[in-house]
Design an enzyme around this catalytic site. Structure first.
Site, PDB file in Angstrom:
ATOM      1  N   CYS A  51      45.518  41.335-104.009  1.00  0.00           N
ATOM      2  CA  CYS A  51      46.746  41.275-103.562  1.00  0.00           C
ATOM      3  C   CYS A  51      47.504  40.335-104.659  1.00  0.00           C
ATOM      4  O   CYS A  51      48.789  40.284-104.466  1.00  0.00           O
ATOM      5  CB  CYS A  51      46.951  40.393-102.309  1.00  0.00           C
ATOM      6  N   PHE A  79      36.709  -6.878 -80.827  1.00  0.00           N
ATOM      7  CA  PHE A  79      37.438  -8.085 -81.470  1.00  0.00           C
ATOM      8  C   PHE A  79      38.366  -8.619 -80.495  1.00  0.00           C
ATOM      9  O   PHE A  79      38.844  -9.582 -80.674  1.00  0.00           O
ATOM     10  CB  PHE A  79      37.742  -8.029 -82.737  1.00  0.00           C
ATOM     11  N   GLY A  80      38.757  -7.816 -79.255  1.00  0.00           N
ATOM     12  CA  GLY A  80      39.783  -8.487 -78.426  1.00  0.00           C
ATOM     13  C   GLY A  80      40.415  -7.339 -77.736  1.00  0.00           C
ATOM     14  O   GLY A  80      40.234  -6.237 -77.837  1.00  0.00           O
ATOM     15  N   ASP A 119      30.237   4.058 -85.825  1.00  0.00           N
ATOM     16  CA  ASP A 119      30.260   3.961 -84.220  1.00  0.00           C
ATOM     17  C   ASP A 119      31.135   5.266 -83.681  1.00  0.00           C
ATOM     18  O   ASP A 119      32.042   5.118 -82.979  1.00  0.00           O
ATOM     19  CB  ASP A 119      30.812   2.587 -83.795  1.00  0.00           C
TER      20      ASP A 119
END
Length: 616
Positions: A142, A370-371, A480
């Site tokens: 092409c 962590f929160g 994780d």
């Protein structure tokens, strides 16, 4: 008369796949080009080289580079093609200069052959041409083939006549790619680490326009390149332009953190010094707080170094390496320090520090290691605010996590917008992220159970594999990966999140020295036995992630304890095929769960194979 050798060197050969069902593999071979043949041999230590192939130059019909945006699963990333006897040989060179030498030499030796009129600029893959989608392997090409050209240019929108350019023109602003970049849009340009590009436009703060040495022009993230000129490091948090030795020592002694450092101008014009604080014991064995100064030196080949064995083409690459390895220094470069105390900077050179007065907090949308995570508003933008509970992590750890997030920029990773380090009673340390309206993927899967199509599930796996392939290319590990740590956008796009456990590893492996906790049901055998993390342990977790998607949110090993899971894995047992998973997808899961890490496919391969399934 013996043929004259023109070129020789080690490259990687891809199997020719003479049949559609042929396996695809990549093998290192020693290539020799002489005036009669192109030969390649297998070399093994202590054994005589074995000739594996010989192509008479008279039979070659086309030699050209391959322009492709598909992930390349081997270590050499610069492909070119040799078309002969109705077969395509794909060869991968270690760098662009090497590729151009071979293409130029082969073109020169074959220019009077019976050549093709048109060629295919992209790969033949999965039974079709990637460039024109023809399904006949011997279909006419092409693109016009130029047998006399140095190397033909692949098509690029909006650039009608690309021309080869001289990147060494002293009048040009030249940048160096700090890392690879795979385009995410039609107008983006791929970057290859350490390669040079001409900088043509910096009017957009986050996306610069650059031109490569083939004349192609496109956008690249501004954080992925640095000007080659050793006089412009303003974008880096470690650079202090107008500061003398005494001022540097005062700032670093005041900081008093092991590995606090800065890069500053030396007295000698064009020379730079790294100043670093250490508490390393002195000759009497007692702690000796002091500042050490190392001059950045340059070799005759224009490489930079602090320790002679560790050479780098750019100063930013040198600093990046020593941020993770002392390698001859008294300590690694841990904490960049600047005069204005700006630790974190964005790609637009604006401060990433967010004032608590700019931030309004809403309802809780989740919780993490962590929160809490709250919905928030910042500068008329909806954001997710990751709060760090008191005592969960130190400010240094917080800054390090933010620095990791800032260094990552990909459409399949949840984007960090800013940080807030000004602790108040109502606003602790926090990170501001892109808000993902449909929340956690594991919850999304359970909510949509029974209503998810095969296309949707495969798309989720593709999204995450693309994000993980990006992390893999940049030598990051997640540690994780699971559906609970992926988020879903308003338009159901899935992005990888939660890099709180991510580590940058130069050797692609991190072994926990503290017996770190990890999710057993998503963990590979080497993580469970030795706490040994790598991108291949992420691949194992990705296999479990795919299982979660195709089981529509069920928990893996749902009715087994962690101890029972470990026993099953040791016995060679694996998760059963989810009812919704097609057999090719299940086979990919099983490949992710190979016992030996080296037997598991890299994410680049997984991404390619999942993409090929989407074409079926």
């Amino acid at each position: 008369m013996f043929p004259r050798v023109i070129l020789k060197g080690t490259m990687i050969k891809k199997s020719q796949q003479k049949r559609r069902t042929s396996p695809c593999n990549y093998k290192e071979r020693f290539f020799v080009l002489d005036t009669q043949d192109l030969k390649y041999s297998e070399r093994r230590p202590g054994k005589k080289p074995t000739l594996k192939g010989c192509i008479a130059l008279s039979r070659i019909k086309c030699v050209e580079i391959v322009c492709s945006d598909v992930p390349i699963p081997c270590s050499y990333k610069y492909p070119f093609q040799v078309f002969h006897d109705n077969h395509y040989l794909y060869i991968f060179a270690p760098d662009n200069d090497c590729r151009q030498r071979w293409v130029k030499a082969l073109k020169e030796e074959t220019k009077f052959n019976n050549l093709v009129v048109k060629y295919h600029p992209n790969f033949w893959m999965d039974g079709r041409w990637k460039c024109c989608h023809q399904t006949e392997k011997l279909a006419s090409g092409c693109n016009e083939y130029d047998p006399m050209g140095y190397a033909s240019k692949g098509p690029l929108p909006q650039i009608p006549e690309p021309q080869e350019v001289d990147i060494h023109d002293p009048g040009q602003r030249v940048v160096v790619a700090l890392r690879d970049y795979t385009p995410t849009g039609d107008n983006d340009l791929p970057l290859h680490k350490d390669q040079e590009y001409i900088l043509t436009d910096t009017s957009h703060a986050e996306w610069w326009t650059v031109q490569d040495n083939m004349g192609y022009v496109g956008f690249v993230p501004s954080t992925y390149v640095a000007e080659k000129s050793a006089t412009n490091f303003d974008k880096f948090e470690w650079y202090n332009k107008d500061i003398c030795r005494g001022e540097a020592e005062e700032l670093l002694m005041r900081e008093a953190k092991e590995g606090a450092f800065m890069v500053r101008d030396s007295r000698q014009a064009g020379v730079y010094t790294v100043s670093v604080f250490t508490k390393a014991p002195g000759s009497n064995g007692e702690k000796n707080p002091r500042v050490k100064h190392y001059q950045i030196r340059e070799t005759n080949t224009e490489d930079f170094y602090l320790a002679e064995k560790y050479l780098f083409p750019t100063i930013p690459e040198l600093i990046r390496y020593h941020q993770h390895n002392a390698a001859g220094l008294i300590t690694r470069l841990r904490h960049p320090i600047s005069q204005d105390r700006v630790w974190l900077r964005g790609s637009s050179k604006k401060k990433w520090e967010v004032s608590p007065t700019e931030l309004s907090l809403g309802q809780e949308v989740g919780s993490g290691q962590f929160g809490l995570v709250l919905e928030g508003r910042w500068r008329d933008r909806k954001v997710a605010v990751k709060m760090v509970k008191a005592g969960a992590m130190s400010e240094e750890e917080f800054i390090e996590e933010a620095r990791v997030m800032m260094s990552l920029s990909h459409c399949k990773l949840v984007q960090l917008y800013g940080v807030c380090t000004q602790v108040t009673q109502d606003c602790p340390l926090c990170l501001l992220f892109e808000f993902m309206d449909n929340g956690c993927l594991s919850d999304f899967l359970r909510d949509k159970r029974g209503r998810l199509s095969q296309v949707s599930m495969l798309g989720m796996c593709l999204d995450v594999s693309e994000g993980m392939a990006y992390l893999e290319r940049n030598k990051f590990i997640h540690r994780d990966l699971a559906a609970r740590n992926c988020l879903v956008s308003k338009n159901n796009e899935v992005k990888v999140s939660d890099f709180g456990m991510t580590r940058y590893v130069l050797d692609d492996q991190y072994t926990s020295s503290h017996g770190s906790k990890f999710p057993v049901k998503w963990s590979s055998p080497e993580v469970i036995k030795y706490s040994r993390f790598s991108s291949k342990s992420d691949v194992w977790s990705f296999g479990v992630f795919m299982w979660e998607v195709y089981s529509e949110g069920h928990l893996p090993y749902e009715h087994r304890s962690n101890g029972q899971v470990v026993e099953s894995l040791n016995a060679g047992l694996r998760l059963l095929k989810p009812r919704s998973a097609p057999e090719p997808v299940h086979l990919l899961m099983e490949r992710c769960w190979k016992e030996k890490p080296e037997d598991r496919p890299p994410f680049a391969v997984l991404l390619h194979e999942l993409a090929s399934l989407s074409d079926l």
